[in-house]
Structure formats: C-alpha cells, structure tokens
Design an enzyme around this catalytic site. Structure first.
Site, mmCIF file in Angstrom:
data_model
loop_
_atom_site.group_PDB
_atom_site.id
_atom_site.type_symbol
_atom_site.label_atom_id
_atom_site.label_comp_id
_atom_site.label_asym_id
_atom_site.label_seq_id
_atom_site.Cartn_x
_atom_site.Cartn_y
_atom_site.Cartn_z
ATOM 1 N N HIS A 21 0.826 -1.173 -0.160
ATOM 2 C CA HIS A 21 -0.051 0.018 -0.011
ATOM 3 C C HIS A 21 0.860 1.149 -0.143
ATOM 4 O O HIS A 21 1.478 1.634 0.930
ATOM 5 C CB HIS A 21 -0.995 -0.088 1.362
ATOM 6 C CG HIS A 21 -1.861 1.115 1.137
ATOM 7 N ND1 HIS A 21 -3.187 0.999 1.493
ATOM 8 C CD2 HIS A 21 -1.774 2.432 1.120
ATOM 9 C CE1 HIS A 21 -3.718 1.966 1.415
ATOM 10 N NE2 HIS A 21 -3.056 3.115 1.317
ATOM 11 N N HIS A 23 1.600 5.433 -1.766
ATOM 12 C CA HIS A 23 1.321 6.693 -2.310
ATOM 13 C C HIS A 23 2.291 6.983 -3.187
ATOM 14 O O HIS A 23 3.481 7.328 -2.528
ATOM 15 C CB HIS A 23 0.560 7.607 -1.744
ATOM 16 C CG HIS A 23 -0.611 7.022 -1.244
ATOM 17 N ND1 HIS A 23 -1.838 6.967 -1.671
ATOM 18 C CD2 HIS A 23 -0.992 6.372 0.091
ATOM 19 C CE1 HIS A 23 -2.985 6.569 -1.083
ATOM 20 N NE2 HIS A 23 -2.329 6.185 0.150
ATOM 21 N N LEU A 24 2.583 6.993 -4.666
ATOM 22 C CA LEU A 24 3.812 7.739 -5.177
ATOM 23 C C LEU A 24 3.260 9.137 -5.899
ATOM 24 O O LEU A 24 4.128 9.918 -6.343
ATOM 25 C CB LEU A 24 4.195 6.758 -6.411
ATOM 26 C CG LEU A 24 5.020 5.490 -5.865
ATOM 27 C CD1 LEU A 24 5.077 4.631 -6.939
ATOM 28 C CD2 LEU A 24 6.227 5.654 -5.226
ATOM 29 N N ARG A 25 2.096 9.556 -5.792
ATOM 30 C CA ARG A 25 1.933 10.860 -6.527
ATOM 31 C C ARG A 25 1.775 10.907 -7.865
ATOM 32 O O ARG A 25 2.108 9.690 -8.518
ATOM 33 C CB ARG A 25 2.209 11.938 -5.789
ATOM 34 C CG ARG A 25 1.978 11.750 -4.169
ATOM 35 C CD ARG A 25 0.738 11.594 -3.742
ATOM 36 N NE ARG A 25 0.475 11.963 -2.195
ATOM 37 C CZ ARG A 25 -0.423 11.481 -1.649
ATOM 38 N NH1 ARG A 25 -1.500 10.794 -2.055
ATOM 39 N NH2 ARG A 25 -0.488 11.768 -0.301
ATOM 40 N N ASN A 49 -5.372 7.000 -6.187
ATOM 41 C CA ASN A 49 -5.981 8.534 -5.823
ATOM 42 C C ASN A 49 -5.217 9.683 -6.181
ATOM 43 O O ASN A 49 -5.176 10.701 -5.480
ATOM 44 C CB ASN A 49 -6.345 8.313 -4.330
ATOM 45 C CG ASN A 49 -4.883 8.694 -3.496
ATOM 46 O OD1 ASN A 49 -3.995 8.084 -3.685
ATOM 47 N ND2 ASN A 49 -5.263 8.930 -2.321
ATOM 48 N N LYS A 107 -9.408 -0.462 -6.049
ATOM 49 C CA LYS A 107 -9.462 0.194 -4.758
ATOM 50 C C LYS A 107 -10.947 0.804 -4.502
ATOM 51 O O LYS A 107 -11.343 1.403 -5.327
ATOM 52 C CB LYS A 107 -8.269 1.047 -4.544
ATOM 53 C CG LYS A 107 -8.518 1.945 -3.260
ATOM 54 C CD LYS A 107 -7.493 1.116 -1.952
ATOM 55 C CE LYS A 107 -8.015 1.946 -1.076
ATOM 56 N NZ LYS A 107 -6.904 2.574 -0.515
ATOM 57 N N HIS A 144 -10.555 0.751 1.680
ATOM 58 C CA HIS A 144 -10.586 1.823 2.889
ATOM 59 C C HIS A 144 -11.684 1.700 3.650
ATOM 60 O O HIS A 144 -12.655 2.253 3.217
ATOM 61 C CB HIS A 144 -10.313 3.334 2.074
ATOM 62 C CG HIS A 144 -10.218 4.369 3.058
ATOM 63 N ND1 HIS A 144 -8.975 4.943 2.996
ATOM 64 C CD2 HIS A 144 -10.834 4.688 4.103
ATOM 65 C CE1 HIS A 144 -8.845 5.682 4.284
ATOM 66 N NE2 HIS A 144 -10.073 5.660 4.811
ATOM 67 N N HIS A 182 -4.805 -0.636 5.619
ATOM 68 C CA HIS A 182 -4.222 -0.150 6.720
ATOM 69 C C HIS A 182 -5.203 -0.163 8.054
ATOM 70 O O HIS A 182 -5.685 0.970 8.540
ATOM 71 C CB HIS A 182 -4.013 1.204 6.426
ATOM 72 C CG HIS A 182 -5.047 2.139 5.512
ATOM 73 N ND1 HIS A 182 -6.311 2.223 5.802
ATOM 74 C CD2 HIS A 182 -4.852 2.885 4.342
ATOM 75 C CE1 HIS A 182 -6.935 2.693 4.734
ATOM 76 N NE2 HIS A 182 -6.099 3.083 3.816
ATOM 77 N N LEU A 227 -5.043 9.114 7.950
ATOM 78 C CA LEU A 227 -6.403 8.517 7.919
ATOM 79 C C LEU A 227 -6.414 6.995 7.526
ATOM 80 O O LEU A 227 -5.426 6.564 6.493
ATOM 81 C CB LEU A 227 -7.315 9.118 6.966
ATOM 82 C CG LEU A 227 -7.982 10.360 7.414
ATOM 83 C CD1 LEU A 227 -8.667 11.186 6.376
ATOM 84 C CD2 LEU A 227 -8.678 10.321 8.763
ATOM 85 N N ASP A 255 1.513 2.502 3.448
ATOM 86 C CA ASP A 255 0.408 3.871 3.397
ATOM 87 C C ASP A 255 1.456 4.858 3.261
ATOM 88 O O ASP A 255 0.942 6.135 3.784
ATOM 89 C CB ASP A 255 -0.297 3.797 4.369
ATOM 90 C CG ASP A 255 -1.627 4.885 3.924
ATOM 91 O OD1 ASP A 255 -1.603 5.282 2.793
ATOM 92 O OD2 ASP A 255 -2.457 5.237 4.700
ATOM 93 N N HIS A 259 3.040 14.540 1.606
ATOM 94 C CA HIS A 259 2.083 15.802 1.201
ATOM 95 C C HIS A 259 3.257 16.955 1.500
ATOM 96 O O HIS A 259 4.165 16.939 2.508
ATOM 97 C CB HIS A 259 1.010 16.122 2.101
ATOM 98 C CG HIS A 259 -0.012 15.366 2.002
ATOM 99 N ND1 HIS A 259 -1.180 15.457 0.991
ATOM 100 C CD2 HIS A 259 -0.566 14.045 2.597
ATOM 101 C CE1 HIS A 259 -1.934 14.484 1.101
ATOM 102 N NE2 HIS A 259 -1.645 13.529 1.799
ATOM 103 N N ALA A 271 -4.162 14.781 5.306
ATOM 104 C CA ALA A 271 -3.796 13.314 6.099
ATOM 105 C C ALA A 271 -2.907 12.519 5.428
ATOM 106 O O ALA A 271 -2.884 12.419 4.005
ATOM 107 C CB ALA A 271 -5.306 12.604 6.075
HETATM 108 C C1 NCD Z 1 -3.707 9.100 1.861
HETATM 109 C C2 NCD Z 1 -3.236 9.902 0.992
HETATM 110 O O1 NCD Z 1 -2.716 11.246 1.399
HETATM 111 O O2 NCD Z 1 -3.484 9.747 -0.109
HETATM 112 N N1 NCD Z 1 -3.585 9.702 3.377
HETATM 113 C C3 NCD Z 1 -3.533 9.091 4.444
HETATM 114 O O3 NCD Z 1 -3.749 9.551 5.593
HETATM 115 N N2 NCD Z 1 -3.408 7.720 4.433
HETATM 116 C C4 NCD Z 1 -4.990 8.299 1.787
HETATM 117 C C5 NCD Z 1 -5.295 7.323 2.203
HETATM 118 O O4 NCD Z 1 -4.480 6.080 2.326
HETATM 119 O O5 NCD Z 1 -6.372 7.157 3.088
HETATM 120 ZN ZN ZN Z 2 -3.087 5.207 1.448
#
Ligand code: NCD
Ligand code: ZN
Length: 351
Positions: A21, A23-25, A49, A107, A144, A182, A227, A255, A259, A271
C-alpha cells in the site's frame, strides 16, 4: 535472521519485502519519493488516488510508464497498478485490467473518506456487477475501511464500517478476495483473523508504533495525522499482536503518503505520513520492541505475495542495529516533505 552472541540481534537479514500500500503521487513528485521505496522494496501496490483518479486500465498503464520513467538508472522496482473504483466502473474494465497483466487490484474509496476520494463510491451496491466480475476473475478488492457518515465519531469509523459495509459485502460476495487496508483497530484485527482465506489486511508501521496520544504530545503534531487516524493504545497493541502472530493474513503496507510540508502544517492539514524513507527501519523497530524479529520476514516478505498469488522475492535485505538521525525535511518536487519522526533518532539502519 542473524543472531549475535548477545540476546538482542545486532542485525537481521530477510527476503526482500514488498510494500502492499503506497502513494507515489504524480509528476515531479514521483522522482522525489520513488528511490526511497525502490531501495528497500522490490514491488509496491501503487494507490490510484491521483487528480484525476486512475479509473481505467489505459490510465493505469500510462501511470505505470510515468513511474518507470522516474526510476533512477540501475534501480529495480515493479509498480503493481490499481484501479480506482467509481459508481460507474463497468465490469468490462475489470476484464481489461486483468488482460493488461499490470493491474493487480481495484480500490474502494468511500466518497469523502480521505485524500482525493471525492470520485469514490457512494453506495457499494451500485458496483455489484463489477464486484461480481472481480470475484470471477480473482481480482483483489482493496478497501479503505471507514464509513463517511458525519454522525459517526472519527475514531469509530473503521469499526462501524465492519458492520455496515464489510459484513454485507462478504455475505454477498463470499469468494471475492478482500484486503482490509491499513487497519487501525482491535475490531478490524479480530475481524480479519476470524475471516476465511479470502480476507487479508495491511498494517502500517506508524499504526504499530504509535497511539493517538502522539498527535497531541506537547501540542498539535500534524505529521502524525493520517487516515484512518491513530487510535487508542489497546488498538495499537492488537495490531502488534496481529502482525507478529504468525498469521498469514496480515502483511506490510506502509501507506506512505507524501504531502508538501506547507499543506501538513496548515489550518486544515492533509492526512498522510511520509514513511517511505525509513519504512523497514520503522517496522523492524516495531517488531524488535516486542522481541518478534523472527516474525518480520513472514509479515514483510511472504504473506503479501502469497495473498496476491505472486512469486516471493529471491534476494535479501539487511538491517543493522545502529543509530542514525532522520532528516528533518526532504526535497519533494519543488517543495519539501517532513518524514515521520523527522529530526529524531532511529535504532535500526537499512544497509
Ligand atoms: C492518503 C493520501 O494522502 O493519499 N492519506 C492517508 O492519510 N493515509 C490516503 C489514504 O490512504 O487514506
Ligand atoms: Zn493510502
């Protein structure tokens, strides 16, 4: 695992792990964060996302190409792509995803649950034809697991999700492979442990290491806000027990969610915790704290690929018991990101 003469091992060597899990943006951010992950992990399930979200196989293939283009020469890494489910995702899209060979899951973001979830699902029953196709094709459904009902206390949203969404979903689609992403509560850990082999769960390092007090120690600490939000100590302990239990159902998912610093230290902060930098160090610390280093490899390197029916990695990684200071800030495209625990000391070092 390498044991030194003393009781506490001074190093640990395990099969190379994967991150289930991540996030690479997008854009220039990918190149800032990807090397941190690729150094430690062979593969990662890449969250869809983005703005706009990755809802089609065509978009997932293009996103995968952008990720591979950002990978430094000489580094190896395989992005495992994910489709973002909407109310309108047609069943045929699941067939296209399977045929692509690069999309490994779909997802569920309940609309409004987290970062970039506005295009998410408002009512899961609208997606039943598509879920039936996933069940038929063995396409994992990553969930989620939080309700978005504003009446529900934010600390209860995961537990209420089990009753309102997970239980009916599992009753209606018993053969669908579901990953409860998560997990943060004793309720979710128990639910997954008692479920059949179609259900697994990812657990982050930060939910193994911290309870919700961390958010308010000496003041508001936005870099600990993610989150689902950190929960009480009894929940953290239940997660540690699950991850170190030897159960095949729980696996590593950082996760890691970068940011920009200015959007975390903000009146309405985003988050997400950035943990890709030191993910394996954080997990090793969590397992070491309860003398369960012998359970780390199964959790980090075996359970995930087994659930996804992918081969386990062949090479190994090593971590040493050695202090180092986490950088306070790191470059993130044209701005910066604050890693979790930035400026603090870690007891384990990836070598
Ligand atoms: C994640 C994100 O910033 O994309 N944020 C987080 O707090 N985990 C989104 C997610 O996995 O809920
Ligand atoms: Zn996530």
């Amino acid at each position: 695992m390498t044991n030194s003469a003393s009781k506490k091992p001074s190093s640990i060597t395990i099969t190379r792990p994967d991150d289930w899990h991540l996030h690479l943006r997008d854009g220039a951010t990918i190149a800032s964060v990807l090397p941190d992950t690729a150094r430690q992990f062979a593969r990662a399930i890449v969250m869809p996302n983005l703005k706009p979200p990755v809802t089609t196989t065509e978009q997932a293939v293009a996103y995968r190409d952008r990720i591979l283009a950002a990978l430094p020469v000489g580094m190896k890494f395989e992005p495992l792509m994910v489709l973002y489910l909407t109310n309108d995702t047609p069943p045929e899209e699941i067939q296209r995803a399977r045929d692509s060979g690069v999309v490994h899951a779909v997802k569920l973001y309940p609309a409004g649950a987290t970062t970039n979830s506005a295009a998410g699902v408002t009512d899961l029953t609208k997606c039943y034809k598509t879920l039936e196709m996933m069940q038929k094709l063995g396409m994992p459904f990553l969930v989620h697991g939080e309700v978005t009902d504003p009446e529900i206390d934010i600390f209860d949203r995961e537990a209420v999700f089990i009753d309102r969404v997970m239980t009916p979903l599992r009753r209606d689609m018993p053969e669908l492979n579901v990953v409860f992403e998560h997990i943060t509560t004793k309720d979710a850990a128990e639910y997954v442990a008692e479920a059949d082999h179609h259900v697994g769960a990812t657990i982050t390092a930060h939910h193994l290491l911290y309870n919700r007090n961390e958010l308010f120690k000496g003041g508001m600490r936005p870099h600990y806000y993610c989150l689902p939000v950190l929960k009480r100590e009894i929940h953290r302990q239940a997660l540690v027990a699950a991850a170190t239990s030897g159960s095949t159902k729980f696996f590593l998912g950082t996760d890691s969610a970068p940011h920009p610093k200015g959007l975390k230290e903000h009146a309405c902060g985003c988050a997400g915790c950035y943990t890709a930098l030191h993910a394996m160090e954080l997990y090793t610390q969590a397992f070491d704290q309860v003398d369960a280093l012998d359970k780390l490899e199964q959790f980090a390197s075996f359970n995930g690929p087994d659930f996804y029916k992918l081969p386990r990695n062949k090479d190994t990684i090593t971590l040493q018991r050695e202090s180092w200071t986490i950088p306070a800030e790191l470059p993130l495209a044209n701005t910066t990101v604050v890693p979790l625990n930035g400026g603090e000391t870690m007891e384990w070092k990836f070598v």
